[in-house]
Design a protein around this motif. Structure first.
Motif, mmCIF file in Angstrom:
data_model
loop_
_atom_site.group_PDB
_atom_site.id
_atom_site.type_symbol
_atom_site.label_atom_id
_atom_site.label_comp_id
_atom_site.label_asym_id
_atom_site.label_seq_id
_atom_site.Cartn_x
_atom_site.Cartn_y
_atom_site.Cartn_z
ATOM 1 N N GLU A 173 7.457 -4.748 -2.828
ATOM 2 C CA GLU A 173 7.793 -3.621 -3.690
ATOM 3 C C GLU A 173 6.541 -2.908 -4.188
ATOM 4 O O GLU A 173 6.487 -1.676 -4.233
ATOM 5 N N GLN A 174 5.518 -3.672 -4.577
ATOM 6 C CA GLN A 174 4.274 -3.053 -5.049
ATOM 7 C C GLN A 174 3.610 -2.232 -3.948
ATOM 8 O O GLN A 174 3.125 -1.124 -4.192
ATOM 9 N N LEU A 175 3.604 -2.794 -2.749
ATOM 10 C CA LEU A 175 2.980 -2.069 -1.638
ATOM 11 C C LEU A 175 3.750 -0.791 -1.327
ATOM 12 O O LEU A 175 3.164 0.261 -1.058
ATOM 13 N N ALA A 176 5.089 -0.866 -1.375
ATOM 14 C CA ALA A 176 5.898 0.322 -1.106
ATOM 15 C C ALA A 176 5.635 1.401 -2.145
ATOM 16 O O ALA A 176 5.486 2.592 -1.798
ATOM 17 N N ASP A 177 5.553 1.017 -3.429
ATOM 18 C CA ASP A 177 5.244 1.994 -4.476
ATOM 19 C C ASP A 177 3.860 2.603 -4.256
ATOM 20 O O ASP A 177 3.660 3.809 -4.449
ATOM 21 N N CYS A 178 2.916 1.772 -3.873
ATOM 22 C CA CYS A 178 1.545 2.255 -3.603
ATOM 23 C C CYS A 178 1.540 3.288 -2.489
ATOM 24 O O CYS A 178 0.959 4.378 -2.625
ATOM 25 N N VAL A 179 2.186 2.980 -1.360
ATOM 26 C CA VAL A 179 2.217 3.901 -0.223
ATOM 27 C C VAL A 179 2.919 5.200 -0.611
ATOM 28 O O VAL A 179 2.465 6.301 -0.269
ATOM 29 N N ASP A 180 4.010 5.114 -1.348
ATOM 30 C CA ASP A 180 4.729 6.313 -1.773
ATOM 31 C C ASP A 180 3.826 7.224 -2.600
ATOM 32 O O ASP A 180 3.815 8.451 -2.416
ATOM 33 N N ARG A 181 3.074 6.659 -3.525
ATOM 34 C CA ARG A 181 2.214 7.474 -4.385
ATOM 35 C C ARG A 181 1.046 8.069 -3.617
ATOM 36 O O ARG A 181 0.643 9.206 -3.869
ATOM 37 N N VAL A 182 0.519 7.311 -2.674
ATOM 38 C CA VAL A 182 -0.578 7.834 -1.845
ATOM 39 C C VAL A 182 -0.083 9.008 -0.998
ATOM 40 O O VAL A 182 -0.727 10.058 -0.913
ATOM 41 N N VAL A 183 1.071 8.835 -0.363
ATOM 42 C CA VAL A 183 1.613 9.894 0.500
ATOM 43 C C VAL A 183 1.905 11.150 -0.315
ATOM 44 O O VAL A 183 1.694 12.276 0.164
ATOM 45 N N ALA A 184 2.362 10.986 -1.544
ATOM 46 C CA ALA A 184 2.738 12.145 -2.359
ATOM 47 C C ALA A 184 1.528 12.913 -2.870
ATOM 48 O O ALA A 184 1.666 14.064 -3.306
ATOM 49 N N HIS A 185 0.342 12.334 -2.808
ATOM 50 C CA HIS A 185 -0.830 12.997 -3.380
ATOM 51 C C HIS A 185 -1.312 14.130 -2.472
ATOM 52 O O HIS A 185 -1.436 13.952 -1.251
ATOM 53 N N PRO A 186 -1.582 15.313 -3.015
ATOM 54 C CA PRO A 186 -1.986 16.456 -2.177
ATOM 55 C C PRO A 186 -3.360 16.296 -1.525
ATOM 56 O O PRO A 186 -3.679 17.021 -0.587
ATOM 57 N N GLY A 187 -4.169 15.368 -1.989
ATOM 58 C CA GLY A 187 -5.491 15.190 -1.397
ATOM 59 C C GLY A 187 -5.516 14.250 -0.219
ATOM 60 O O GLY A 187 -6.593 13.929 0.291
ATOM 61 N N VAL A 188 -4.347 13.803 0.229
ATOM 62 C CA VAL A 188 -4.259 12.868 1.355
ATOM 63 C C VAL A 188 -3.414 13.503 2.457
ATOM 64 O O VAL A 188 -2.327 14.024 2.195
ATOM 65 N N ASP A 189 -3.928 13.463 3.702
ATOM 66 C CA ASP A 189 -3.189 14.042 4.840
ATOM 67 C C ASP A 189 -2.455 12.980 5.659
ATOM 68 O O ASP A 189 -1.465 13.286 6.329
ATOM 69 N N ALA A 190 -2.946 11.744 5.659
ATOM 70 C CA ALA A 190 -2.324 10.671 6.435
ATOM 71 C C ALA A 190 -2.677 9.339 5.787
ATOM 72 O O ALA A 190 -3.692 9.210 5.090
ATOM 73 N N VAL A 191 -1.827 8.327 6.055
ATOM 74 C CA VAL A 191 -2.036 7.004 5.468
ATOM 75 C C VAL A 191 -2.053 5.970 6.587
ATOM 76 O O VAL A 191 -1.181 5.968 7.462
ATOM 77 N N LEU A 192 -3.055 5.106 6.541
ATOM 78 C CA LEU A 192 -3.150 3.980 7.470
ATOM 79 C C LEU A 192 -2.980 2.702 6.652
ATOM 80 O O LEU A 192 -3.773 2.437 5.734
#
Length: 898
Positions: A546-565
Motif C-alpha cells: 500500500e505504501q509503495l502504491a501511494d508513493c507511485v501514485d504521488r510521483v506520477v501525479a507530479h508535473p515535474g515527472v514524465d515517467a516512473v521506473l
C-alpha cells in the motif's frame, strides 16, 4: 523494374486498380498498335481527342508518335500484357531550347478511370523536367470534362483560358511538395490495392507441396490448413489428387478457380516456368519461398511477374501471414501459428522473423500481418508501411531491413506513417562485418552506417540495436503512453537496484531531476521511517504494498515527472507480510504517464504484466533494457511534438546555369573528376554559396598582381597550389600563409613551382581570413540513398576528430537545425568560447544551398567545403572541392516498381 534495352527505358508501375503496366517510349514497330488504339475508339472519343470524328486522324497520330526520335518531342506508351493501352506525348515545336511544350493524351476505350492517363502524365512530367521544359499546354473541348479533370487533379498549378468551344490549359511543371504529395497519394492507393491478392486472398494454391513429410511446400500447406484459413485452398502436384486432405490438381491452369495467391516451393530451376504458368492462369500474387536462384532464373521470375502484373514476396523467404479472423492466413513454415494482434512485421531474415513472431506472441502483443521479404525482388518495407497505414488493424510496425531499394521514397512514406503509428527497426549491418554478411545473405548493396542512421532519424523511425531491444521497446510502446519529456523518477525498495537504474537512465540520455520540495514532503508522509527521497527514491525493504502504491501514485501525479521506473527486488520482509510489491503498480488503473517495472529476479528479458483495468505494464529483467525503452519513447514523443519540416525558398540560385556548367565539364571530361578552382567557384555561385574572394595565377607576375587585388587592410594573403587530383593541400604542404609584400608572394610561388614541378597548374591567392570557427560542410552522393550532407568541426583535424553529423538531402529547416546542433562542437557556434554566437542564419543558408545543389545535380559525387569560416559577421567558404561523375538524372519519386 527498369530495363534499358534497344527498345529504350522500360518502367513498370501500378494503376489505380493495382494492376501493372509498362511505361516506355514509342517505337517504329508500335505503329500498328498505336493506330489501332485510335481506330478502336468510339466516334465520340475520337471527336473529343481530335475535335473531329475522322478515322484518318488515327494514322496521322501513329505516324507522329512512332517516327524516328527528334529533339523537342517525346512519346510514351502504356502497355499491358503486350497491348498498347495509352499514349502521352509532348512537342516543344522546335529543335532549339524551348521551355513550353504542347501535350496530348489518349487512353483505350474501356480503360478509363483506372489511372492510365495520370500515370502517363506523371512520367511525361518527369521526362520534360529533365529536358528543361517548364510548362505544358493543351487544347481541349470544354465539354471534355474527363481530360480537364485529369489536368486539374494532377497536383500541378493549372490555368485555363476559354476560347469559344475550346479550353487552353497551361500546366506549370514547378517542383513542389504539393505535387509530390499528390503523386504519393495516388501511388499509396495503387500500392495497397495491388497487395490485396497477397495479404487478403480468397483463393490460395500451393505449388510444390509433396506427399512425403519434410518439404517446405507441404509445411506451408499444413500451416494454411491447420490455421483455419477461411478461403479456398488447393495444392498443385501432378502426382497426387489430395495432400493432407487438401484437393490437388495437375497444374495451376487446371484449378477450378483462378487463385489470388500462389505459393511456389519448387526447386530453383523450375521457379521461372512455375511463375509463367501462374501468370498465364491469371494469378495476381506470388509467394516464392525457394532459395538459390541464379541471375538468369531471377531475371525470368521478375519478368514473368511484370509481364502478367503479379506482385511477389521473396524469393528465399519464410512466407506471409494475416491473422484477421475473417481470413486466418498463415502461409509460412514457422513452427507455430502467430498470435493475432496489432503489430505489423516485415523482415528480410527468416530467423529474425521467427524470433519476432515468437516474442510478440509470448508478450501478448500478437501480429496483424507478417511478411518475410527474403531477397525482396518486388514487395518491400515501403509497401508494407503503406499497407499497415490503411489496414485498420495495425498500431505498431516492426521492420528488419538489410537493404533499401528506394530509400528516398521509403523516407517520405515513413515520415508520414510514423506520425500515425510507431515504426521500429533493428539497425542491421552497423559494422563492416555486418554489412558483408548482409550483402552475402540478401545480395544487397552495402550501406553506410551514418547514411542509414540519418534516414531513420529524419523519418522518425525508432532504431534499436538488437532483436531483444526491439521487443523490449515494442512492449513499452504497446502498453504505455508516451512521456511528455525525458524526466524519469526512480522508485525502489533496494538502494543497489536504484543505483543501477540511475546509471542506466543517465547512460540512455534520460534526465533524473531531484524531486521538488513539495513532492519530498508528500512521499515522506506515506513511506516508512528511514526512506530517502531523492532520485532514486529509496523506499527501503520495509515498504508495504500500500505504501509503495501511494508513493507511485504521488510521483506520477507530479508535473515535474514524465515517467516512473519502479525497481524491485524480492525480500524476506515482503514475503513475511504477504505484500506483493508488483501489485502496487498493476493493481492501479492507467496513470496517464509511462510506468515501467524492473524485477531483477525475472527470468524473461521482458514481460507484460496484466493490470487491473485490462491494460498491461512492462516488466524488465534489468535496468538498462527499461531505460533504453524509455529513451526511445521520449525520442518519439519529441519527434511527434515537432511539426513537419519545411523547405525554405532560396533566392539567387540558377539551377539551369549549374546544369549547363556540369554538362560542359563532363563533355570535356567524360569520366568525371575534381573541378578546377574556377569551375568550382562558378558552380557555387549558381547557388549563392558565399566564398572568400580569390584570384587565379599561373605565373609569378600574375601571382603578384593577384595579391595586390586580394590584400585586405592588413596586407596579408594566402597562396594555395593547385593541380588536378590535389585533395589535401595542407598535408602536401601546398599552402603558404601570412604572405606580406611582393617578395614573399614571389618566393612562395617559386617554392610551389619548384617542389611540384610537372604537377602545378596554377595557384589560388586569397586574403588572409579573419578569425572565426573553422567548420566543415560536404556532400557524398550515395548510389542508393542519394546525397548525404555532412557538417561538423573543420580544419586539418576534421578526419581525426570525426565530429560530424549527417542528414539526407533535401534538407528541411528541422534537418538543418539538427545538423548544426548535433556535433560536439555545437556550443562554440552559440558563443560558448566567449566570442559571441556565429551568424547562425547565414550558416543555415549555406547548408540549405549545399543541399539544393546536391539534390539538383546527381552528377555531384562529392563536395568538400573545408574550412568554412563562421563568425558573428557572416559565413564564408575558404576552400571548396567538388567532384563530378557522369550520372543520368533519375526522379526518385517517380512511380515505378523495383
Amino acid at each position: 523494374m527498369k530495363d534499358d534495352t534497344l527498345s529504350g527505358p522500360r518502367t513498370h508501375a501500378l494503376l489505380a486498380d493495382g494492376s501493372t503496366v509498362c511505361i516506355r517510349p514509342a517505337l517504329a514497330s508500335d505503329h500498328e498498335q498505336v493506330q489501332g488504339l485510335y481506330e478502336e475508339m468510339s466516334p465520340e472519343n475520337l471527336r473529343l481527342r481530335f475535335f473531329v470524328a475522322s478515322r484518318r486522324s488515327a494514322k496521322a497520330a501513329a505516324d507522329r508518335a512512332c517516327a524516328a526520335p527528334h529533339a523537342g518531342y517525346r512519346a510514351l506508351l502504356a502497355e499491358r500484357a503486350g497491348q498498347v493501352i495509352g499514349l502521352a506525348e509532348y512537342d516543344t515545336g522546335g529543335s532549339g531550347p524551348r521551355t513550353e511544350a504542347e501535350i496530348s493524351i489518349a487512353v483505350a476505350d474501356g480503360l478509363h478511370h483506372r489511372g492510365v492517363g495520370t500515370l502517363l502524365l506523371e512520367h511525361l512530367v518527369s521526362a520534360a523536367r529533365a529536358d528543361g521544359v517548364a510548362s505544358f499546354t493543351a487544347d481541349a473541348l470544354s465539354e471534355n470534362q474527363e481530360v480537364l479533370r485529369l489536368f486539374a487533379d494532377l497536383g500541378l498549378r493549372t490555368a485555363r483560358r476559354f476560347e469559344g468551344p475550346e479550353v487552353r490549359c497551361t500546366i506549370a511543371l514547378d517542383e513542389d511538395d504539393g505535387y509530390l504529395t499528390a503523386v504519393e497519394a495516388r501511388g499509396r492507393a495503387a500500392d495497397v490495392e495491388s497487395l490485396r491478392p497477397l495479404l487478403r486472398p480468397s483463393v490460395v494454391a500451393v505449388v510444390g507441396a509433396g506427399r512425403r513429410p519434410g518439404s517446405v511446400g507441404r509445411a506451408i500447406l499444413h500451416q494454411l490448413k491447420t490455421g483455419a484459413y477461411t478461403g479456398r485452398l488447393w495444392a498443385v502436384n501432378p502426382a497426387a489428387t489430395s495432400i493432407l486432405g487438401v484437393p490437388s490438381y495437375a497444374s495451376v491452369g487446371a484449378l477450378p478457380r483462378t487463385p489470388d495467391l500462389v505459393v511456389i516451393a519448387v526447386p530453383a530451376a523450375a521457379v521461372p516456368e512455375a511463375a509463367e504458368e501462374c501468370g498465364k492462369a491469371g494469378a495476381r500474387a506470388l509467394l516464392v519461398v525457394t532459395a538459390g536462384l541464379d541471375a538468369e532464373q531471377a531475371r525470368a521470375l521478375l519478368e514473368a511477374c511484370r509481364t502478367y502484373g503479379m506482385r511477389m514476396v521473396g524469393p528465399n523467404c519464410l512466407g506471409v501471414s494475416n491473422t484477421d479472423p475473417r481470413l486466418c492466413l498463415d502461409a509460412t513454415f514457422a513452427a507455430h501459428h502467430p498470435r493475432p494482434g496489432t503489430a505489423g512485421v516485415a523482415v528480410q531474415s527468416g530467423g529474425v522473423g521467427i524470433a519476432l513472431l515468437d516474442g510478440l506472441s509470448r508478450l501478448g502483443i500478437g501480429v496483424s500481418s507478417f511478411v518475410s521479404l527474403g531477397d525482396k525482388y518486388d514487395v518491400s518495407g515501403n509497401d508494407m508501411l503503406q499497407w499497415w497505414e490503411t489496414d485498420g488493424g495495425t498500431d505498431l510496425a516492426l521492420l528488419h531491413l538489410e537493404s533499401f531499394g528506394n530509400p528516398r521514397a521509403f523516407s517520405r512514406t515513413a515520415r508520414r506513417v510514423t506520425r500515425r503509428l510507431p515504426v521500429l527497426t533493428v539497425d542491421a549491418g552497423r559494422t563492416d562485418a555486418g554489412r558483408r554478411a548482409a550483402a552475402s545473405h540478401t545480395a544487397a548493396a552495402a550501406t553506410r552506417t551514418m547514411t542509414r542512421q540519418a534516414l531513420f532519424t529524419q523519418a522518425g523511425i525508432t532504431a534499436t540495436h538488437s532483436v531483444g531491444e526491439l521487443l523490449q521497446t515494442a512492449a513499452l510502446f504497446h502498453s504505455q503512453p508516451l512521456p511528455a519529456g525525458p524526466r524519469v523518477l526512480i522508485v525502489t525498495n533496494a538502494g543497489g537496484a536504484g543505483v543501477l537504474s540511475a546509471d542506466a537512465c543517465a547512460e540512455a540520455g534520460l534526465a533524473l531531476p531531484a524531486p521538488a520540495p513539495g513532492l519530498v514532503d508528500d512521499l515522506l508522509a506515506v513511506l516508512p521511517e528511514g526512506a530517502a527521497v531523492g532520485n532514486p527514491v529509496d523506499a527501503t525493504a520495509a515498504v508495504t504494498e500500500e505504501q509503495l502504491a501511494d508513493c507511485v501514485d504521488r510521483v506520477v501525479a507530479h508535473p515535474g515527472v514524465d515517467a516512473v521506473l519502479v525497481a524491485l527486488v524480492p525480500t524476506a520482509v515482503a514475503t513475511a507480510t504477504g505484500d506483493d510489491l508488483v501489485k502496487a503498480v498493476t493493481a492501479r488503473p492507467a496513470h496517464g504517464k509511462p510506468v515501467v517495472v524492473v524485477r531483477l529476479e525475472q527470468a524473461l528479458p521482458v514481460q507484460l504484466l496484466p493490470r487491473i483495468d485490462s491494460g498491461t505494464v512492462p516488466a524488465y529483467a534489468e535496468p538498462r533494457a527499461a531505460a533504453r525503452a524509455l529513451a526511445h519513447a521520449a525520442h518519439r514523443a519529441a519527434w511527434l511534438a515537432r511539426p513537419a519540416g519545411t523547405f525554405p525558398a532560396l533566392d539567387g540560385i540558377d539551377p539551369a546555369r549549374a546544369r549547363a556548367c556540369v554538362e560542359a565539364y563532363l563533355e570535356v571530361h567524360p569520366d568525371g573528376g575534381w573541378l578546377d578552382p574556377r569551375t568550382c567557384a562558378q558552380l557555387l555561385d549558381c547557388y549563392g554559396i558565399p566564398q572568400l574572394p580569390w584570384a587565379w595565377a599561373t605565373s609569378e607576375d600574375e601571382a603578384v598582381l593577384a595579391a595586390d587585388r586580394m590584400r585586405g587592410a592588413d596586407g596579408r594573403v594566402v597562396m594555395k597550389g593547385h593541380w588536378p587530383g590535389l585533395l589535401h593541400k595542407s598535408a602536401q604542404r601546398a599552402v603558404h600563409l601570412d604572405l606580406r609584400g611582393d617578395s614573399q608572394v614571389r618566393a612562395a610561388f617559386r617554392d610551389l613551382q619548384t617542389r611540384f614541378a610537372g604537377l602545378l597548374t596554377g595557384v589560388v591567392v586569397q586574403p588572409l581570413a579573419a578569425r572565426g570557427t573553422e567548420l566543415f560542410a560536404g556532400v557524398v552522393q550515395d548510389q542508393v540513398f542519394g546525397p548525404l550532407v555532412l557538417f561538423g568541426l573543420g580544419g586539418t583535424a576534421t578526419e581525426i576528430l570525426a565530429d560530424h553529423a549527417a542528414r539526407l538531402a533535401p534538407l528541411t529547416d528541422h534537418d538543418v537545425h539538427d545538423l548544426i546542433t548535433s556535433p560536439r562542437c555545437a556550443p562554440l557556434l552559440f558563443g560558448a568560447d566567449g566570442g559571441g554566437p556565429v551568424d547562425l542564419a547565414a550558416l543555415e543558408q549555406l547548408l540549405h544551398r549545399l543541399s539544393r545543389m546536391a539534390s539538383d545535380l546527381p552528377q555531384l559525387a562529392e563536395a568538400d567545403f573545408n574550412p568554412v569560416l563562421a563568425a558573428p559577421s557572416g559565413v564564408s567558404v575558404l576552400d571548396a572541392r567538388v567532384r563530378l561523375l557522369p550520372c543520368r538524372p533519375q526522379d526518385p519519386y517517380l512511380r515505378r516498381l523495383r
